[in-house]
Structure formats: C-alpha cells, structure tokens
Scaffold this motif. Structure first.
Motif, PDB file in Angstrom:
ATOM      1  N   PRO A 159     -39.778  11.813   4.947  1.00 23.67           N
ATOM      2  CA  PRO A 159     -38.702  11.941   3.954  1.00 23.67           C
ATOM      3  C   PRO A 159     -38.874  11.032   2.747  1.00 23.67           C
ATOM      4  O   PRO A 159     -38.656  11.453   1.601  1.00 23.67           O
ATOM      5  N   GLU A 160     -39.271   9.769   2.982  1.00 24.14           N
ATOM      6  CA  GLU A 160     -39.409   8.834   1.861  1.00 24.14           C
ATOM      7  C   GLU A 160     -40.544   9.233   0.920  1.00 24.14           C
ATOM      8  O   GLU A 160     -40.449   9.060  -0.305  1.00 24.14           O
ATOM      9  N   ASN A 161     -41.618   9.811   1.480  1.00 25.42           N
ATOM     10  CA  ASN A 161     -42.725  10.245   0.626  1.00 25.42           C
ATOM     11  C   ASN A 161     -42.401  11.553  -0.086  1.00 25.42           C
ATOM     12  O   ASN A 161     -42.879  11.790  -1.204  1.00 25.42           O
ATOM     13  N   GLU A 211     -39.464  12.267  -1.204  1.00 26.57           N
ATOM     14  CA  GLU A 211     -38.642  11.816  -2.327  1.00 26.57           C
ATOM     15  C   GLU A 211     -39.508  11.262  -3.455  1.00 26.57           C
ATOM     16  O   GLU A 211     -39.280  11.550  -4.632  1.00 26.57           O
ATOM     17  N   CYS A 212     -40.511  10.449  -3.114  1.00 24.66           N
ATOM     18  CA  CYS A 212     -41.414   9.886  -4.123  1.00 24.66           C
ATOM     19  C   CYS A 212     -42.211  10.987  -4.807  1.00 24.66           C
ATOM     20  O   CYS A 212     -42.409  10.964  -6.026  1.00 24.66           O
ATOM     21  N   LEU A 213     -42.662  11.961  -4.016  1.00 26.72           N
ATOM     22  CA  LEU A 213     -43.416  13.086  -4.565  1.00 26.72           C
ATOM     23  C   LEU A 213     -42.556  13.889  -5.539  1.00 26.72           C
ATOM     24  O   LEU A 213     -43.009  14.256  -6.629  1.00 26.72           O
ATOM     25  N   ALA A 214     -41.305  14.162  -5.166  1.00 29.09           N
ATOM     26  CA  ALA A 214     -40.407  14.926  -6.027  1.00 29.09           C
ATOM     27  C   ALA A 214     -40.128  14.191  -7.328  1.00 29.09           C
ATOM     28  O   ALA A 214     -40.084  14.806  -8.407  1.00 29.09           O
ATOM     29  N   GLN A 233     -38.344  20.106   5.919  1.00 29.70           N
ATOM     30  CA  GLN A 233     -39.100  19.379   4.902  1.00 29.70           C
ATOM     31  C   GLN A 233     -39.051  20.103   3.553  1.00 29.70           C
ATOM     32  O   GLN A 233     -38.972  19.463   2.501  1.00 29.70           O
ATOM     33  N   SER A 234     -39.061  21.434   3.591  1.00 37.47           N
ATOM     34  CA  SER A 234     -38.959  22.224   2.361  1.00 37.47           C
ATOM     35  C   SER A 234     -37.600  22.007   1.700  1.00 37.47           C
ATOM     36  O   SER A 234     -37.506  21.871   0.480  1.00 37.47           O
TER      37      SER A 234
END
Length: 204
Positions: free
Chosen positions: A30-32, A34-37, A140-141
């Motif tokens: 989840p944290e990655n 968010e960073c990716l988005a 995840q999507s």
C-alpha cells in the motif's frame, strides 16, 4: 538523462541512478502504491511534450507482421473495444507507458527507468499497464485508483477494467510478434499464454 548517443551505431549512454530495484511484491505494498501514484500524478501534470501513442496504428502494425488468424481476431476485438472506449478517452498527458516493477527504483523517492515507450497518451491506459504488468489484485487496483484520483467509484473501476483489457490485447499482439521472430525464448511464449488466458477469463 542522456549522456551520449549515437543512433547510427545503436549506442546510448544514460546517467546512472543509484537506488534499489523494487520486487513485484514490493510494488504491491500500500505505501509503495501511494508513492507510485504520487509520482505518476507529477509526471502526468508535467509540461513535457511527446509524440502521441497511436494505439490503433501500433496494434495494426503488430497484427500485420504476424498476419495470422489469431492476430487478426485480437486486432478485431481491440478495434471494437476502442470504439466502445471513445467516450471514455480523456485528455492526453505525457506517459511512461512501461511501468512494470523492473522499471521502477526507489532512491529517496520513486524513480522511473527506461523511457523507450514514453509518449503522450491516455492516463487510464498507463494505469491499466501498471495494474497488468505488476499483476495487481482487485484491492491493489482500487488502492492505485484511490491514490491517483483521490476518490473511487464503480464507474472508475469499470473504466480501469476496460483499459486493462485493451492493454492485454496490445500486449498479446506484441508477444505474438516476439514469439514469431524469436522461437528459442520460451519465456515469451509463457508470457503470451498468461495474457491470452487472462483475456479468456475477463468477465463480460
């Protein structure tokens, strides 16, 4: 950044970026996501210009190279889906278009590598590519959609589903070309089978 290039000799030297490659299990956290988005929103709001990602032309090119019954059927389905998606197409933004986990590293922030396929295109196609290349689950999507859009509803989920199918159709046509021109690499054949199996199992 490009340090040196010689297109005539097929040579390219780029700046080295020191960072940790993310594993596919890492990019799903989840944290990655968010960073990716957040990094994706930054890219998509940039003023960078690029040539337009012409999906119909690219898909037709792939289909013409192999010219098999299977490739023609896939291209036909892709064309129908594009007509269906016309009303959902959004304004073009600058996209990376190849954000599998191997092209994402973590320094002090998320960084993207390998810009070979970068072009102006629909951000939903980019989001679909992330979902399909990194094999995101439904949860995840949804996390990716919420982190990127700041909201989530069933209509958005349906749009992502349709663009994911479009991405799989383009990918299948590309892998048909790769498998036809490189018969010794079994990895490409397995990847093609995985995509075709997924296409067969999409809900109506």
């Amino acid at each position: 950044a490009v340090v040196w290039a010689d297109p005539a000799r097929g040579l390219l030297v780029t700046e080295y970026i020191c960072g940790a490659h993310l594993r596919i299990s890492d990019i799903r956290l989840p944290e990655n996501i968010e960073c990716l988005a957040a990094r994706l929103r930054e890219l998509h709001s940039s003023s960078i210009e690029g040539s337009f990602l012409d999906i119909p032309r690219i898909a037709n090119h792939y289909s013409t190279i192999t010219n098999t019954v299977q490739s023609r059927e896939l291209y036909g389905e892709l064309s129908k889906l594009l007509k269906r998606l016309r009303s959902d197409l959004t304004e073009s933004v600058f996209c990376h278009n190849d954000l599998g986990y191997r092209n994402i590293i973590h320094t002090r922030k998320i960084m993207f590598l390998d810009w070979e396929y970068s072009a102006a295109g629909d951000p939903w196609f980019e989001l679909a590519g992330i979902v399909r290349q990194n094999r995101f689950s439904a949860i995840q999507s949804r996390n990716l959609l919420y982190a990127y859009c700041g909201t989530f509803d069933k209509q958005m989920e349906r749009r992502l589903y349709l663009f994911s199918r479009l991405y799989d159709l383009v990918s299948a046509l590309w892998y048909l070309v790769v498998c036809a021109t490189n018969t010794d690499d079994m990895t490409n054949g397995r990847q093609l089978k995985r995509i075709l199996d997924h296409l067969d199992n999409y809900p109506a």
